[in-house]
Design an enzyme around this catalytic site. Sequence first.
Site: not given
Ligand code: NAD
Length: 433
Positions: A11, A121, A150, A205, A254, A261, A264, A321
């Site tokens: 994200v 999220t 999103f 969300k 499937g 996401c 969790k 996916k």
């Molecule tokens: N992956 C998706 O498709 C998606 C879509 C919408 C929302 N989200 C939400 O967005 C958030 C992030 O998801 P993601 O998939 O990008 O996670 P991710 O695990 O890929 O990335 C999180 C990043 O944050 C960094 N991090 C953690 N603690 C930190 C800190 N204290 N200081 C600096 N960096 C720090 C980690 O090193 C990592 O690089 C989650 O809450 C997720 O639910 C994800």
Amino acid sequence: MKIAVVGTGYVGLVVGACLAENGNDVICVDKDEAKVRSLQKGKIPIFEPGLEELVNRNRTEKRLTFTSGLPRAVRASQIVFIAVGTPEAEDGSADLQHVLGVARDTAKAMNGYKVIVDKSTVPVGTAAKVREVIRRETTHPFSVVSNPEFLKQGAAVNDFLKPDRVVIGAEDERSAELMKELYAPFTRTGAPIMIMDCASAELCKYAANAMLATRISFMNEMANVCDLFGANVDEVRRAIASDSRIGPAFLFSGVGYGGSCFPKDVKAILKFAKDKGYDFKILDAVEQVNTRQKQVLVEKMQRHFGSLKGKTIGIWGLAFKPRTDDMREAPAINIIQKLLQLGASVQAYDPEAMDVARRHFGNKITYGKKGYDVLAGADALALITEWNEFREPDYGRMKKMMRQPVVFDGRNIYSAAAMKAQGFTYFSIGRSR
Ligand SMILES: NC(=O)c1ccc[n+]([C@@H]2O[C@H](COP(=O)([O-])OP(=O)(O)OC[C@H]3O[C@@H](n4cnc5c(N)ncnc54)[C@H](O)[C@@H]3O)[C@@H](O)[C@H]2O)c1
């Protein structure tokens, strides 16, 4: 505008790069120093279509920089996005330690008015918690905004650049106006920017993901019923998808949903509703159906082969996916674990997730360099992730390589009639076998 984005995962990196693309000065912060070093060199640690080009263009233009030093980034910015992980805690709740930790460190570094944006999220009430944490650490004025994301992995850049809508939870005019200004270039085609209270924004969300997960589990149950009656779930899906009240999205059956996401977020709603004394019955069922669905393909294999001991299963697709390398909660993990438990050997291939898979399974399975490699001597092929490159395979080549021409299609991408005509024994989900 001057912006800091904390967390450079799926994200944060997309958000940072896309905001820079529209002319903002963005500093991306991550505590993972190795990740920051590789991003500084233009090396993208994840696979997301179009992201590398976007990051490097904006890096070269010096609109996008990377650091592990949060305080400097905060001081240089007007808006601070928190985009760190909110993984599932042991009790199913979203673990907020990273979000609240960043909020605390941000507050300590503040040198004037800042807008702190919850992009991660987070459960209802988190904006209030973030506000409280910051208030304890600083006397500078600030606003906390909830701005759920999103985007879909695999199409994340396009989703962020052209959103269906932007949701902003804001409790004051100043931050709401700033956020509207920031998102205006992304919504010129008419996508609405919806301003609401923070609790509603936080729930949006979860509601979106829960609805999509519900549709998937519903169709998976429908597929299982189709199997019992000799019906074809594809026909059922086409019929209901053309009903304008239902629509076609997220109706494919499937091997269950995965990713970082849906699993969790469904568990998190169950937990925060339960904490308020509410039993969210539908989502409980959605979650149970999904857990069971991840075993359906292996059960079909057991019914066909009897014992799987000594059988060799080729796997096409490991990521949760297509168009991502992400294997978090991927059905492939459950399926492979079960196959190994039952004494089968597994040889697997995915176009992008091989490094992730190696870190996960080590030498418990073997890996193909190309898709066809994993068919050598295989008693069956299991299709788990519907990457485009698997859709039109060379059937003759497959048959020559496999010990037995048996295909278990976990995503219903092949035509049963065509497979039969090619001489395969073919199983899929909800299409009567
Ligand atoms: N992956 C998706 O498709 C998606 C879509 C919408 C929302 N989200 C939400 O967005 C958030 C992030 O998801 P993601 O998939 O990008 O996670 P991710 O695990 O890929 O990335 C999180 C990043 O944050 C960094 N991090 C953690 N603690 C930190 C800190 N204290 N200081 C600096 N960096 C720090 C980690 O090193 C990592 O690089 C989650 O809450 C997720 O639910 C994800």
